[in-house]
Design an enzyme around this catalytic site. Structure first.
Site, short mmCIF file in Angstrom:
data_model
loop_
_atom_site.label_atom_id
_atom_site.label_comp_id
_atom_site.label_asym_id
_atom_site.label_seq_id
_atom_site.Cartn_x
_atom_site.Cartn_y
_atom_site.Cartn_z
N ASN A 120 0.84 -1.20 0.00
CA ASN A 120 0.00 0.00 0.00
C ASN A 120 0.88 1.26 0.00
OD1 ASN A 120 -1.81 2.06 0.55
ND2 ASN A 120 -2.30 1.35 2.61
N CYS A 128 -4.42 0.34 5.95
CA CYS A 128 -3.93 -1.04 5.95
C CYS A 128 -3.60 -1.53 7.36
CB CYS A 128 -2.72 -1.18 5.03
SG CYS A 128 -1.37 -0.05 5.39
#
Length: 163
Positions: A120, A128
């Site tokens: 990410n 996340c």
């Protein structure tokens, strides 16, 4: 850095570095062992980066639950699907790797999900840190100082997890 803009600022989890192009955020890094990826590059602020800093400051103060910022995500179609699903989670919500795999139509691919979560490019903006193991445990985190950073973020959002 071409048409890239860059700022750095302190936060409760270490310095943060934000990158953006002309119209969207492209990267967020959390300091690891005293360093950020572009520490040697001069800052180049933009109105978008200043707005992102303000929203992150509000988040750390507990005054913001949702980020309202344009993002540009570079990744595989699978990674982008995972990141899109993560964007659906709100402050205080968590999901397991297995549930995330099912949500993107790839049940049984929790390990691949872990790779996409770890890649990410915009942690915090795309939460996340809200992904937990199937038993509710904290399994890892690639931002900042790793698991201690994730534990701080989970506590900050009052997300319960198994010890």
């Amino acid at each position: 850095m071409g048409n890239q803009y860059l700022i750095r600022f302190p936060s409760p989890i270490g310095r943060i570095e934000l990158l953006a192009d002309e119209s969207a955020l492209t990267s967020l890094a959390i300091e690891r062992d005293g360093a950020l990826p572009h520490d040697g590059v001069p800052e180049r602020p933009s109105p978008l980066l200043e707005e992102a800093r303000a929203q992150l400051d509000e988040y750390f103060l507990g005054r913001r639950a949702v980020f309202d910022l344009p993002v540009r995500l570079s990744g595989t179609p699978f990674q982008r699907a995972v990141w899109t699903e993560l964007q659906r989670l709100e402050r205080g919500e968590a999901i397991t790797y297995g549930a995330l795999a099912s949500a993107v139509g790839r049940p049984g691919s929790a390990r691949a999900i872990g790779g996409a979560v770890g890649a990410n490019p915009l942690p915090l903006i795309i939460g996340c840190h809200r992904v937990l193991g199937s038993d509710g445990r904290v399994t890892g985190y690639s931002g900042g100082q790793g698991v201690p950073t994730k534990l701080w973020l989970l506590a900050h959002e009052e997300i319960g997890f198994a010890a």
